[in-house]
Scaffold this active site. Structure first.
Site, PDB file in Angstrom:
ATOM      1  N   GLU A 163       0.654  -1.208  -0.029  1.00  0.00           N
ATOM      2  CA  GLU A 163      -0.110   0.001   0.074  1.00  0.00           C
ATOM      3  C   GLU A 163       0.825   1.228   0.078  1.00  0.00           C
ATOM      4  OE1 GLU A 163      -3.874  -1.317   2.467  1.00  0.00           O
ATOM      5  OE2 GLU A 163      -1.929  -1.091   3.660  1.00  0.00           O
TER       6      GLU A 163
HETATM    7  C1  TNX Z   1      -4.288  -3.806   4.665  1.00  0.00           C
HETATM    8  S1  TNX Z   1      -2.946  -6.193   3.989  1.00  0.00           S
HETATM    9  C2  TNX Z   1      -2.994  -3.600   5.100  1.00  0.00           C
HETATM   10  C3  TNX Z   1      -2.569  -3.323   6.562  1.00  0.00           C
HETATM   11  C4  TNX Z   1      -3.879  -3.182   7.329  1.00  0.00           C
HETATM   12  C5  TNX Z   1      -5.045  -4.039   7.092  1.00  0.00           C
HETATM   13  C6  TNX Z   1      -6.251  -4.156   7.776  1.00  0.00           C
HETATM   14  C7  TNX Z   1      -1.686  -5.225   3.979  1.00  0.00           C
HETATM   15  C8  TNX Z   1      -0.592  -5.754   3.468  1.00  0.00           C
HETATM   16  N1  TNX Z   1      -1.856  -4.074   4.498  1.00  0.00           N
HETATM   17  O1  TNX Z   1      -1.961  -2.084   6.587  1.00  0.00           O
HETATM   18  O2  TNX Z   1      -3.726  -2.949   8.747  1.00  0.00           O
HETATM   19  O3  TNX Z   1      -5.322  -3.975   5.564  1.00  0.00           O
HETATM   20  O4  TNX Z   1      -7.098  -5.110   7.709  1.00  0.00           O
END
Ligand code: TNX
Length: 550
Positions: A364
């Protein structure tokens, strides 16, 4: 015998008491056999093969743990087993290397098991007189011990002395794991958890034969590991958490203590430093790392004009962040100091991490330009490698130059998984719709999020790791990992409630063969775990889909 008024009272009282003792001990003995037989059918993860042989073994006050040779490692494993069995039974369980005059009711541990058992497989031969646990490697003995625990009455897990009998159904069990990597991730950045909480987490996952704990040590909201060359990361970056609580961090000594604890359970610790996004705690600790925000514009991204200046000179640290948004922070490739920082952090972390992997996050990174992201992935790879480790990253790293040295952690986009495989990277499977233990069970769950969906205990169990990325197979999938992100999770009770009852299912998906698994059969085994969780004081979600045993 006939009764008359002349039968002395004390006699009839004695007589009746005698009958009721005989009756109750007979029923309790029968009942303990029923329980032992049920335990044999309720093992999670489901063993490769179990053959019941129709008798019963019992622990007794002279039960001894015999190890085949005077090896420190076997002695430690023997002691671990004794420590699990002693409190509830009140027996001593000495560990002994000499089996000259073996005592009935004893347990033999040996690593003379055949090569085909692999690193973690084991064989258990339980006869009326003794238990023989053999493996090819010590880790296999450790996994087999978890099976022995599950074969005993649930109260074996209590910390105070309980009434026996301590029966186990006789059987032959042979058990080999499907995947080499079976783990759970704990995010200690969004909320901080104490060393003791992490140790309990390790114990809980080890009970189901998992072998990996992945710790999310940094994120926007907190930096949780002491880095001696950049002290503010922990002291400032670790000083808060989601919601504004006091946060915390592990000193390197505390981290080492956790690593050793995990090792004693044959669990590898994988530390994650999330970069280049999810990095606000670092940017708040050292202004020099902060290159200002990049603003998305018409589908492309551009540096905000006011921050161009900040990029070249000294810049101000960001504010600490205690919310739960993602995707707003980034390290900057333009700054030389960025790579010194990354190298110093990885260098210190690699030095205290005996396992082969460093996880660099990589998820992300919405505030990072695509070309910069790709540069980062290349640099992360080189830096991790130069420090003697292998890189793991979340699936987005597949956009960069990765290769067969790197491991990609799938969480949502099949296309990234396919790109990773095409580049020779292996996969860890964490499909968010199935394995995200921070997802609510249903809309009434008082903790958790639901962006990936609601995940009831049946849904968490009904999937196969090979069905998410085309080309995914036993050869290129390392295994399964279930993450617990902790935006809404702040206590050990919260952790337990979110991981139980889903976690045993992930452990089984990682360990047991796909062909032997089905929900209808599994849910009964799961139901039979409840008394064990009660004995272990585990707070769990009582899903209506499971016929819980009280
Ligand atoms: C996505 S999945 C994220 C996390 C969050 C999570 C909450 C991923 C690699 N990153 O930063 O905590 O969703 O469900």
């Amino acid at each position: 015998m006939t009764w008359s008024k002349s039968t002395p009272l004390h006699f009839s009282v004695l007589f009746f008491t005698g009958i009721s003792i005989a009756l109750s001990s007979c029923t309790s003995s029968e009942q303990s056999k029923v329980e032992a037989s049920q335990a044999l059918e309720s093992i999670i993860p489901k063993p490769s093969s179990v053959k019941a042989t129709g008798n019963f073994f019992s622990l007794n006050k002279n039960s001894t743990i015999y190890i085949e040779s005077a090896s420190d490692e076997l002695a430690r494993i023997g002691k671990y087993l004794g420590d699990r069995l002693a409190p509830a039974t009140g027996f001593e369980f000495p560990v002994s290397t000499s089996a000259m005059n073996p005592v009935d009711g004893s347990i033999y541990l040996s690593t003379s098991g055949d090569l085909s058992l692999g690193d973690e497989g084991y064989e258990l031969i339980i006869s009326e007189d003794n238990i023989k646990l053999s493996a090819h490697r010590p880790a296999g003995l450790f996994r087999g011990i978890q099976t022995i625990r599950q074969l005993l009455p649930a109260k074996i897990e209590m910390t105070s002395k309980q009434e026996g009998p301590w029966k186990i159904a006789t059987a032959m069990i042979r058990d080999i794991s499907r995947y080499a990597h079976r783990g759970a991730m704990l995010d200690v950045a969004r909320h901080f958890f104490s060393v003791n909480d992490v140790k309990r987490f390790i114990d809980l996952i080890s009970y189901y034969k998992m072998n990996v704990i992945h710790l999310g040590l940094t994120n926007d909201q907190g930096w949780r590991i002491e880095i001696k060359s950049w002290p503010n990361l922990a002291t400032h970056g670790g000083s808060t958490q989601v919601g504004g609580g006091k946060g915390g961090f592990y000193t390197q000594d505390q981290y080492t203590d956790i690593v050793k604890y995990a090792q004693s359970r044959y669990i590898m610790l994988i530390p994650e430093i999330d970069m280049p996004g999810h990095s606000n705690a670092a940017l708040a600790s050292y202004g020099d790392l902060n290159g200002g925000t990049i603003v998305p514009e018409e589908g492309r991204v551009k540096i905000a004009p006011s921050t161009q200046k900040e990029l070249n000179g000294k810049s101000k640290p960001t504010e600490l962040y205690t919310g739960i948004e993602v995707g707003f922070s980034t390290l900057r490739v333009e700054k030389k100091v960025t790579f010194k920082f990354i190298n110093d952090v990885i260098h210190e972390l690699a030095a205290i991490t005996p396992g082969p992997y460093i996880h660099i996050g990589g998820d992300e990174s919405h505030a990072t330009r695509k070309e910069d992201y790709i540069t980062f992935v290349k640099k992360f790879h080189d830096i991790v490698k130069a420090n003697g480790k292998k890189m793991i990253g979340w699936e987005e790293i597949a956009q960069g130059e990765i290769n067969s040295d790197d491991v990609t952690q799938f969480w949502t986009k099949p296309a990234y998984g396919e790109m990773a495989l095409a580049k020779g990277s292996k996969l860890i499977m964490s499909p968010s719709k199935k394995t995200y233990m921070d997802m609510q069970y249903d809309s009434t769950t008082h903790l958790g999020l639901h962006w990936a969906g609601y995940i009831e205990v049946d849904s968490a169990y009904i999937w196969d790791p090979e069905n998410y990325v085309s080309g995914g197979s036993q050869e290129n999938i390392l295994g399964v990992e279930a993450p617990l992100w902790t935006e809404t999770i702040s206590t050990m009770d919260d952790i337990e409630y979110m991981i139980f009852p889903r976690l045993p299912g992930y452990a089984e998906i990682g360990w047991s063969s796909e062909s032997g698994r089905n929900w209808e059969e599994y849910k009964v085994r799961l139901a039979n775990q409840a008394p064990r969780w009660k004995a272990m004081n585990i707070d769990y979600y009582k899903s209506k889909l499971v016929p819980w045993k009280e």
